[in-house]
Design an enzyme around this catalytic site. Sequence first.
Site, PDB file in Angstrom:
ATOM      1  N   ARG A 139       6.710  14.313 -38.490  1.00 54.19           N
ATOM      2  CA  ARG A 139       5.507  13.507 -38.736  1.00 54.19           C
ATOM      3  C   ARG A 139       5.582  12.938 -40.151  1.00 54.19           C
ATOM      4  NH1 ARG A 139       1.444  17.215 -36.966  1.00 54.19           N
ATOM      5  NH2 ARG A 139       1.803  16.373 -34.899  1.00 54.19           N
ATOM      6  N   ASN A 175      -0.605  24.495 -41.955  1.00 52.38           N
ATOM      7  CA  ASN A 175       0.735  24.456 -41.368  1.00 52.38           C
ATOM      8  C   ASN A 175       1.550  25.578 -41.990  1.00 52.38           C
ATOM      9  OD1 ASN A 175       0.708  21.821 -39.899  1.00 52.38           O
ATOM     10  ND2 ASN A 175       0.331  21.021 -41.953  1.00 52.38           N
ATOM     11  N   ASP A 234       5.625  24.861 -36.709  1.00 50.89           N
ATOM     12  CA  ASP A 234       4.787  24.819 -35.512  1.00 50.89           C
ATOM     13  C   ASP A 234       3.551  25.714 -35.556  1.00 50.89           C
ATOM     14  OD1 ASP A 234       6.850  23.190 -34.191  1.00 50.89           O
ATOM     15  OD2 ASP A 234       7.914  25.085 -33.983  1.00 50.89           O
ATOM     16  N   ASP A 244       0.262  27.307 -36.613  1.00 50.99           N
ATOM     17  CA  ASP A 244      -0.810  26.778 -37.439  1.00 50.99           C
ATOM     18  C   ASP A 244      -2.044  27.667 -37.356  1.00 50.99           C
ATOM     19  OD1 ASP A 244       0.718  24.363 -38.002  1.00 50.99           O
ATOM     20  OD2 ASP A 244       0.222  23.729 -35.980  1.00 50.99           O
ATOM     21  N   ASP A 291      -0.907  26.958 -31.572  1.00 51.86           N
ATOM     22  CA  ASP A 291       0.474  26.534 -31.303  1.00 51.86           C
ATOM     23  C   ASP A 291       1.463  27.702 -31.249  1.00 51.86           C
ATOM     24  OD1 ASP A 291      -0.457  23.926 -31.187  1.00 51.86           O
ATOM     25  OD2 ASP A 291       0.034  23.507 -33.269  1.00 51.86           O
ATOM     26  N   GLU A 320       4.251  26.923 -28.730  1.00 52.84           N
ATOM     27  CA  GLU A 320       5.184  25.943 -29.291  1.00 52.84           C
ATOM     28  C   GLU A 320       6.114  26.637 -30.294  1.00 52.84           C
ATOM     29  OE1 GLU A 320       5.093  21.701 -31.732  1.00 52.84           O
ATOM     30  OE2 GLU A 320       3.197  22.670 -31.218  1.00 52.84           O
TER      31      GLU A 320
END
Length: 178
Positions: free
Chosen positions: A19, A83, A101, A103, A116, A119
């Site tokens: 990102r 994060n 990933d 969080d 997450d 993930e």
Amino acid sequence: MQNSEILIKSFKNDGSIHRTWRKSILIENNEDYFVLLSKKANVFEGNGREWKAREPAITIFPKNKWFNVIAMLKNPFVSYYVNLASPPIYENGTIKYVDYDLDLKLNYKDEIKVIDVNEYETHKVQLHYNPLIDKILKDTMEFVKEKMKKREFPFDDMKIIDIYYDYLEKEITSKDNK
């Protein structure tokens, strides 16, 4: 460097872009952390999707910790998104870090949510997270949760709001003096 526009880039463990945030202003750079302000930042996902943040935010990057914090100013409240990530690197007008990933969120009701997890577990295998990184991130999660519970910086709403308004006041004063 201070009050300059900074690009923020997050990567995955394999080096791929995750990102990118544009138009963040560096408002503080001390020995412990970077503080950036964004007013509805443009965000570009690694998959090509683009979107715009809905509210102003202050992002704090501790320089030697495995997390960063986005304090979203949702009038009249502040919400926090954390994060779990590598410590940041500042290079050529860009702050870079690896996003792992996992969080956390803290809302105005003092509710802490870990998000997450699936993930994280998937990417831990797919992207070959080192077992040491896994331990660092789990220890960091507990450290961050404790700071959240105690509302210690950077989870102190008044301090975050003061940073934001101090910056706005300086911005207005500097424009008035021109």
